[in-house]
Design an enzyme around this catalytic site. Structure first.
Site, mmCIF file in Angstrom:
data_model
loop_
_atom_site.group_PDB
_atom_site.id
_atom_site.type_symbol
_atom_site.label_atom_id
_atom_site.label_comp_id
_atom_site.label_asym_id
_atom_site.label_seq_id
_atom_site.Cartn_x
_atom_site.Cartn_y
_atom_site.Cartn_z
ATOM 1 C CG ASN A 123 43.104 3.747 55.575
ATOM 2 O OD1 ASN A 123 43.987 2.982 55.197
ATOM 3 N ND2 ASN A 123 42.706 4.788 54.869
ATOM 4 C CD GLU A 161 27.823 8.160 49.333
ATOM 5 O OE1 GLU A 161 29.030 7.965 49.022
ATOM 6 O OE2 GLU A 161 26.983 8.617 48.534
ATOM 7 C CG ASN A 162 33.793 8.609 53.425
ATOM 8 O OD1 ASN A 162 34.765 8.581 52.669
ATOM 9 N ND2 ASN A 162 33.150 7.493 53.754
ATOM 10 C CD1 TRP A 163 30.265 14.688 52.844
ATOM 11 C CD2 TRP A 163 31.324 15.882 54.397
ATOM 12 N NE1 TRP A 163 31.130 15.536 52.188
ATOM 13 C CE2 TRP A 163 31.786 16.291 53.121
ATOM 14 C CE3 TRP A 163 31.841 16.502 55.538
ATOM 15 C CZ2 TRP A 163 32.747 17.286 52.963
ATOM 16 C CZ3 TRP A 163 32.805 17.498 55.378
ATOM 17 C CH2 TRP A 163 33.247 17.879 54.103
ATOM 18 C CG ASP A 200 37.194 -0.352 52.797
ATOM 19 O OD1 ASP A 200 37.143 0.530 53.678
ATOM 20 O OD2 ASP A 200 36.366 -1.280 52.727
#
Length: 241
Positions: free
Chosen positions: A21, A66-68, A19
């Site tokens: 970036n 969930e990153n979509w 986590d």
């Protein structure tokens, strides 16, 4: 896969929630994707640090289910990054004897990326060094749901009796069925949550939440966390001696 109780020593399997970036890039006045590219380069350093730290298995959280929800620009950029990363790194991983696997729900990923993932697993299938597992379109709840569907189908087909379903049965249907459970889970960037990562497998894992943003996470810090793990008293619910 269940794990036998053992004396505490260095972790055999480390899982990392990479986590920070985007925040790293924002702090530098750059686009979020700049941070993701920097984070991808950091992966190689940590993989190379595994043998000296006694780590046989490394699992990294690259993209969650969930990153979509992120912007189309960021998601498209990440998918492009994953394709380039696989093409660029696979020859090096073969040379370094690193076996690569992917976990997660693959059908939603584009055909070219899925093909590259299959090719990477094929190319490194003979490697006997560090086992690198990349969680791509992965979510812990989604994984358990998919595993339960497969288990239920086997029950319906008469391959498995309902009375035989227990906590030793379900892991055989998980994406990670060929891997040992993680001993240590590290999350970078100062966030203290597990974000739907390896929910079943991490029931007895030790956790480290560190403030370092992923692109700044060094091999030295990784080694220090692995060393600190060896000093923990892991009782797995038993009474300490």
């Amino acid at each position: 896969m269940s794990r036998p109780l053992r004396e505490t020593d260095g972790p055999c399997h480390v899982a990392i929630i990479m986590d920070g970036n985007g925040r790293w890039a924002t702090q530098k006045g750059r686009p979020r994707l700049f941070g993701h590219h920097a984070g991808a380069r950091r992966v190689r350093e940590i993989v190379e640090a595994c043998p000296d730290a006694g780590v046989k298995y490394l699992t990294i959280f690259a993209f969650s289910t969930e990153n979509w929800k992120r912007t189309q620009v960021e998601v498209a950029g990440l998918m492009s990054l994953f394709r380039r990363y696989i093409m660029k790194e696979m020859q090096a991983f073969v040379k370094e004897n690193v076996r690569v696997r992917f976990i997660g729900d693959r059908p939603r990923l584009d055909a070219k990326l899925r093909g590259l993932m299959d090719e990477a697993e094929r190319m490194t299938g003979h490697c006997t060094g560090t086992n690198l597992t990349i969680a791509l379109n992965y979510g812990g709840r989604d994984e358990v749901a998919r595993a339960t569907q497969r288990l239920a189908q086997d029950v319906a087909d008469g391959k498995l009796h309902p009375d035989d379903v227990n906590e030793e049965t379900l892991p055989r249907y998980l994406d990670t069925h060929v891997l040992p459970d993680p001993d240590l889970v590290i999350r970078t960037s100062g966030e203290a949550r597990i974000s739907n990562f390896l929910l079943w497998q991490s029931a007895y894992a030790e956790y480290e939440f560190v403030d370092t943003l992923w692109p700044d996470f060094s091999a030295e810090e990784f080694a220090a966390l692995c060393g600190a793990y060896g000093k923990r008293d892991r009782r797995f619910g038993a009474v300490g001696r």
